[in-house]
Design an enzyme around this catalytic site. Structure first.
Site, PDB file in Angstrom:
ATOM      1  N   SER A 173       1.132  -1.421   0.333  1.00 16.62           N
ATOM      2  CA  SER A 173      -0.034  -0.174  -0.193  1.00 16.62           C
ATOM      3  C   SER A 173       0.692   1.656  -0.038  1.00 16.62           C
ATOM      4  O   SER A 173       1.913   1.822  -0.500  1.00 16.62           O
ATOM      5  CB  SER A 173      -0.597  -0.187   1.442  1.00 16.62           C
ATOM      6  N   ASP A 232      -9.381  -4.653  -5.486  1.00 13.62           N
ATOM      7  CA  ASP A 232      -8.792  -3.623  -4.703  1.00 13.62           C
ATOM      8  C   ASP A 232      -9.274  -2.114  -5.470  1.00 13.62           C
ATOM      9  O   ASP A 232      -8.967  -1.919  -6.630  1.00 13.62           O
ATOM     10  CB  ASP A 232      -7.274  -3.693  -4.884  1.00 13.62           C
ATOM     11  N   HIS A 259      -7.744  -5.776  -0.667  1.00 18.06           N
ATOM     12  CA  HIS A 259      -6.470  -4.661  -0.660  1.00 18.06           C
ATOM     13  C   HIS A 259      -6.361  -5.577   0.900  1.00 18.06           C
ATOM     14  O   HIS A 259      -6.635  -5.177   1.175  1.00 18.06           O
ATOM     15  CB  HIS A 259      -7.272  -3.090   0.235  1.00 18.06           C
TER      16      HIS A 259
END
Length: 303
Positions: A165, A245, A277
């Site tokens: 991320s 995601d 995600h």
């Protein structure tokens, strides 16, 4: 009946925090318990916390397989946690357990970095702290550094930079910087970006707010520039994306633009179907999490 929260004094609201009219910041993401470093009997990995810098304040949790042999040096993985540049920590149970499992599977020394977070230390602290941490790792090249595990067990000709991320975004900036100014004492072989953030979503407004020194939506830390991609300071890049995601598009775009940039290295992308995600943190025992970790382990052991 439960009382309804009064948000009448909220001026701005983002994915992970609210900004009140008086300037106060209220984080909305739930807090995760921190766990101490330990000798993990499940993974057979030891961990400890080390100070990298006191000014700025940077520390890392280092993970070492118990089977490590000083005569057989191990690759080093500098890992950067996610959390939208404003929360998470190597000490949170999710990241501690994940990096410990990854260390065991890949047979590496992992250096999981605690970098500065908004609002206490706004962007660009996260980028600068992570660069300092990578330089700190490289400072052990002559085996006289401050951290004995790196002196005794690390092969600094096999350094990998990874993150998920926000951490994937930061990892990209590090290999860009290596390609630009070098990293005396170490060789960065590869980068692993898991569900990386590269702009193009509503979260861009949050990133811009956290970074008062931003250069707008084309800021090269938000949207990688072609010249930065062309000079990545590593040989290989592995990018993971997840089908569900909201950041998937940015990860795939990164791979395509990297291929077209003229960079001389090799890049591959792995898409996990049916997952969202950072599922690897929420579902540590899932078969697809184990698959992701195995692919990361294979990537770090090809050199």
């Amino acid at each position: 009946m439960a009382a309804t929260a009064d948000h009448s004094d909220v001026e701005l609201e983002f994915r992970f925090f609210r900004v009140h009219k008086n300037g106060a910041i209220h984080r909305t993401h739930p807090t995760i318990d921190k766990v101490p470093p330990s000798d993990d009997p499940t993974t057979d990995v030891r961990s400890k916390d080390v100070t990298i810098s006191t000014d700025p304040p940077i520390f890392a949790r280092i993970f070492l397989p118990k089977s490590a042999d000083p005569t057989k040096k191990l690759p080093v993985l500098l890992y950067l946690h996610g959390g939208g540049f404003c929360f998470e920590s190597p000490c949170f149970s999710t990241y501690h357990n994940y990096v410990s499992t990854l260390t065991a599977s890949a047979n590496v020394i992992a250096v999981s970095v605690e970098y500065g977070l908004f609002p206490t230390r706004p962007i660009p602290a996260c980028y600068e702290d992570s660069w300092i941490a990578l330089q700190w790792v490289a400072s052990h090249a002559d085996k006289t550094g401050l951290e004995t595990w790196l002196n005794d067990y690390a092969d600094l000709t096999r350094v990998f930079v990874g993150g998920d991320s926000a951490g994937g975004n930061i990892a990209h900036t590090l290999v860009t910087r290596v390609g630009s100014v070098g990293l005396p004492g170490a060789e960065v072989v590869g980068a692993v970006l898991v569900h990386p953030y590269f702009g193009g979503t509503d979260d861009d407004k949050m990133w811009l707010y956290m970074n008062k020194e931003n250069e707008g939506l084309q800021d090269r830390r938000l949207v990688p520039a072609a010249e930065d991609l062309r000079r990545l300071g590593c040989e290989r890049v592995l990018v993971f994306v997840a089908e569900m995601d909201h950041l998937k598009g940015g990860g795939k775009r990164y791979v395509e633009e990297l291929k077209e940039s003229g960079w001389s290295g090799s890049v591959e992308v792995e898409e996990t179907l049916g997952k969202d995600h950072c599922f690897h943190l929420a579902e540590p025992n899932d078969e697809l999490t184990m698959d992701l970790i195995k692919k990361m382990a294979s990537f770090t052991n090809l050199h």
